[in-house]
Design a protein around this motif. Structure first.
Motif, PDB file in Angstrom:
ATOM      1  N   PHE A  56       0.829  -1.212   0.000  1.00 22.29           N
ATOM      2  CA  PHE A  56       0.000   0.000   0.000  1.00 22.29           C
ATOM      3  C   PHE A  56       0.861   1.259   0.000  1.00 22.29           C
ATOM      4  CE2 PHE A  56      -3.433  -2.770   1.938  1.00 22.29           C
ATOM      5  CZ  PHE A  56      -4.120  -2.876   0.742  1.00 22.29           C
ATOM      6  N   ALA A  57       1.998   1.234   0.680  1.00 20.89           N
ATOM      7  CA  ALA A  57       2.901   2.389   0.662  1.00 20.89           C
ATOM      8  C   ALA A  57       3.461   2.611  -0.738  1.00 20.89           C
ATOM      9  CB  ALA A  57       4.029   2.194   1.668  1.00 20.89           C
ATOM     10  N   CYS A  58       3.794   1.535  -1.441  1.00 19.58           N
ATOM     11  CA  CYS A  58       4.279   1.662  -2.823  1.00 19.58           C
ATOM     12  C   CYS A  58       3.194   2.218  -3.733  1.00 19.58           C
ATOM     13  CB  CYS A  58       4.770   0.310  -3.341  1.00 19.58           C
ATOM     14  SG  CYS A  58       6.294  -0.244  -2.570  1.00 19.58           S
ATOM     15  N   LEU A  59       1.977   1.744  -3.577  1.00 19.76           N
ATOM     16  CA  LEU A  59       0.873   2.271  -4.390  1.00 19.76           C
ATOM     17  C   LEU A  59       0.624   3.741  -4.100  1.00 19.76           C
ATOM     18  CD1 LEU A  59      -1.650  -0.710  -4.237  1.00 19.76           C
ATOM     19  CD2 LEU A  59      -0.329   0.065  -6.204  1.00 19.76           C
ATOM     20  N   GLU A  60       0.701   4.132  -2.849  1.00 20.73           N
ATOM     21  CA  GLU A  60       0.471   5.530  -2.489  1.00 20.73           C
ATOM     22  C   GLU A  60       1.599   6.422  -2.998  1.00 20.73           C
ATOM     23  OE1 GLU A  60      -1.909   8.526  -1.219  1.00 20.73           O
ATOM     24  OE2 GLU A  60      -2.326   6.424  -1.550  1.00 20.73           O
ATOM     25  N   LEU A  61       2.809   5.939  -2.962  1.00 24.91           N
ATOM     26  CA  LEU A  61       3.927   6.693  -3.524  1.00 24.91           C
ATOM     27  C   LEU A  61       3.755   6.861  -5.025  1.00 24.91           C
ATOM     28  CD1 LEU A  61       6.659   8.085  -3.179  1.00 24.91           C
ATOM     29  CD2 LEU A  61       7.725   5.848  -3.532  1.00 24.91           C
ATOM     30  N   ALA A  62       3.312   5.822  -5.701  1.00 28.39           N
ATOM     31  CA  ALA A  62       3.045   5.919  -7.133  1.00 28.39           C
ATOM     32  C   ALA A  62       1.934   6.928  -7.407  1.00 28.39           C
ATOM     33  CB  ALA A  62       2.678   4.547  -7.696  1.00 28.39           C
ATOM     34  N   ARG A  63       0.906   6.940  -6.592  1.00 33.15           N
ATOM     35  CA  ARG A  63      -0.181   7.914  -6.756  1.00 33.15           C
ATOM     36  C   ARG A  63       0.343   9.333  -6.537  1.00 33.15           C
ATOM     37  NH1 ARG A  63      -4.976   9.116  -9.179  1.00 33.15           N
ATOM     38  NH2 ARG A  63      -6.108  10.591  -7.908  1.00 33.15           N
ATOM     39  N   PHE A  64       1.195   9.527  -5.530  1.00 33.44           N
ATOM     40  CA  PHE A  64       1.766  10.846  -5.276  1.00 33.44           C
ATOM     41  C   PHE A  64       2.565  11.330  -6.481  1.00 33.44           C
ATOM     42  CE2 PHE A  64       5.326  13.472  -3.897  1.00 33.44           C
ATOM     43  CZ  PHE A  64       4.646  14.512  -3.275  1.00 33.44           C
ATOM     44  N   SER A 113      -5.740  11.348  -2.626  1.00 30.67           N
ATOM     45  CA  SER A 113      -5.054  10.149  -2.174  1.00 30.67           C
ATOM     46  C   SER A 113      -6.004   8.952  -2.180  1.00 30.67           C
ATOM     47  CB  SER A 113      -4.525  10.383  -0.755  1.00 30.67           C
ATOM     48  OG  SER A 113      -3.966   9.205  -0.257  1.00 30.67           O
ATOM     49  N   TRP A 114      -5.422   7.761  -2.220  1.00 31.69           N
ATOM     50  CA  TRP A 114      -6.219   6.542  -2.179  1.00 31.69           C
ATOM     51  C   TRP A 114      -6.325   5.978  -0.767  1.00 31.69           C
ATOM     52  CZ3 TRP A 114      -3.370   4.179  -6.921  1.00 31.69           C
ATOM     53  CH2 TRP A 114      -3.908   4.707  -8.079  1.00 31.69           C
ATOM     54  N   VAL A 115      -5.572   6.507   0.169  1.00 29.01           N
ATOM     55  CA  VAL A 115      -5.604   5.987   1.536  1.00 29.01           C
ATOM     56  C   VAL A 115      -6.357   6.947   2.440  1.00 29.01           C
ATOM     57  CG1 VAL A 115      -3.449   4.717   1.277  1.00 29.01           C
ATOM     58  CG2 VAL A 115      -3.398   7.019   2.167  1.00 29.01           C
ATOM     59  N   ALA A 116      -6.548   6.537   3.668  1.00 31.72           N
ATOM     60  CA  ALA A 116      -7.274   7.360   4.628  1.00 31.72           C
ATOM     61  C   ALA A 116      -6.560   8.693   4.834  1.00 31.72           C
ATOM     62  CB  ALA A 116      -7.396   6.615   5.950  1.00 31.72           C
ATOM     63  N   LEU A 117      -7.327   9.743   5.049  1.00 32.32           N
ATOM     64  CA  LEU A 117      -6.785  11.090   5.112  1.00 32.32           C
ATOM     65  C   LEU A 117      -5.806  11.307   6.257  1.00 32.32           C
ATOM     66  CD1 LEU A 117      -9.952  13.171   4.216  1.00 32.32           C
ATOM     67  CD2 LEU A 117      -8.089  12.462   2.737  1.00 32.32           C
ATOM     68  N   HIS A 118      -5.954  10.591   7.369  1.00 25.43           N
ATOM     69  CA  HIS A 118      -5.057  10.843   8.489  1.00 25.43           C
ATOM     70  C   HIS A 118      -3.664  10.244   8.291  1.00 25.43           C
ATOM     71  CE1 HIS A 118      -7.059   7.027   9.548  1.00 25.43           C
ATOM     72  NE2 HIS A 118      -5.939   6.729  10.154  1.00 25.43           N
ATOM     73  N   PHE A 119      -3.449   9.475   7.231  1.00 23.07           N
ATOM     74  CA  PHE A 119      -2.128   8.952   6.924  1.00 23.07           C
ATOM     75  C   PHE A 119      -1.348   9.855   5.983  1.00 23.07           C
ATOM     76  CE2 PHE A 119      -4.255   4.839   7.897  1.00 23.07           C
ATOM     77  CZ  PHE A 119      -3.458   4.508   8.976  1.00 23.07           C
ATOM     78  N   VAL A 120      -2.017  10.846   5.382  1.00 19.74           N
ATOM     79  CA  VAL A 120      -1.419  11.665   4.333  1.00 19.74           C
ATOM     80  C   VAL A 120      -1.240  13.095   4.830  1.00 19.74           C
ATOM     81  CG1 VAL A 120      -1.707  12.475   1.970  1.00 19.74           C
ATOM     82  CG2 VAL A 120      -2.538  10.229   2.607  1.00 19.74           C
ATOM     83  N   SER A 121      -0.164  13.704   4.413  1.00 12.49           N
ATOM     84  CA  SER A 121       0.100  15.099   4.778  1.00 12.49           C
ATOM     85  C   SER A 121      -0.925  16.016   4.110  1.00 12.49           C
ATOM     86  CB  SER A 121       1.502  15.494   4.320  1.00 12.49           C
ATOM     87  OG  SER A 121       1.709  16.858   4.498  1.00 12.49           O
ATOM     88  N   THR A 122      -1.296  17.078   4.803  1.00  6.73           N
ATOM     89  CA  THR A 122      -2.260  18.029   4.243  1.00  6.73           C
ATOM     90  C   THR A 122      -1.560  19.211   3.586  1.00  6.73           C
ATOM     91  OG1 THR A 122      -2.406  19.143   6.381  1.00  6.73           O
ATOM     92  CG2 THR A 122      -4.045  17.432   5.916  1.00  6.73           C
TER      93      THR A 122
END
Length: 169
Positions: free
Chosen positions: A43-51, A123-132
């Motif tokens: 999931f971290a790899c997918l989120e990095l790819a999305r970023f 983002s594809w993950v929950a908002l509290h895991f991602v910087s605002t």
């Protein structure tokens, strides 16, 4: 068929069924720990790819919108429409689009387009895991009429009348 193992003195000894059942619980715990680390990494790899995708889309949108604005006859509304169209095609919701100057005419020297996006909203993950912290992409391009603009004091410049280039032979 019973499994056998070597005992203390090299003799074969059978593994008791009770010991196998106890080991089954250890397998479950090991799998749980390993699987959670594995899936978090995926999931971290997918989120990095999305970023990286969102960042590249913002950069490309700012460039394409600025490119639309430097064409002779373009307006700020054309720039905003192009940026909105591209961001919609990328599937990105944006916070703000700034075009400078707001009035583009024959005296405009350069166009600056700034696109601001909240990554948490894309983002594809929950908002509290991602910087605002918002992502900002800004591009400044010279207007195409820049090559034809004559400086205001050009009439008083004597160097414009002389050619300092050597003659072709």
């Amino acid at each position: 068929m019973n499994r056998v193992r070597l005992g203390h003195h090299g003799r074969r000894a059978a593994i008791a069924p009770r010991a196998r059942r106890a080991r089954r619980g250890a397998y479950l715990i090991e799998f749980t720990v390993c699987a959670s680390v594995f899936f978090m990494t995926i999931f971290a790899c997918l989120e990095l790819a999305r970023f990286m995708y969102v960042r590249q889309a913002l950069d490309q949108t700012a460039y394409e919108a600025a490119r639309t604005g430097v064409i002779v006859g373009a307006s700020a509304a054309d720039v905003e429409a192009r940026a909105a169209s591209l961001l919609q095609a990328y599937g990105i919701s944006y916070m703000a689009l700034d075009v400078s100057p707001q009035t583009i005419d024959e005296t405009t020297r350069e166009i600056t387009v700034s696109v601001t996006c909240d990554f948490a909203a894309n983002s594809w993950v929950a908002l509290h895991f991602v910087s605002t912290t918002p992502l900002v992409s800004t591009v400044t391009l010279d207007h195409e009429n820049q090559a034809y603009l004559v400086p205001a004091d050009a009439a008083n410049d004597d160097d414009l009348d002389t050619n300092h280039e050597p003659n072709d032979v």
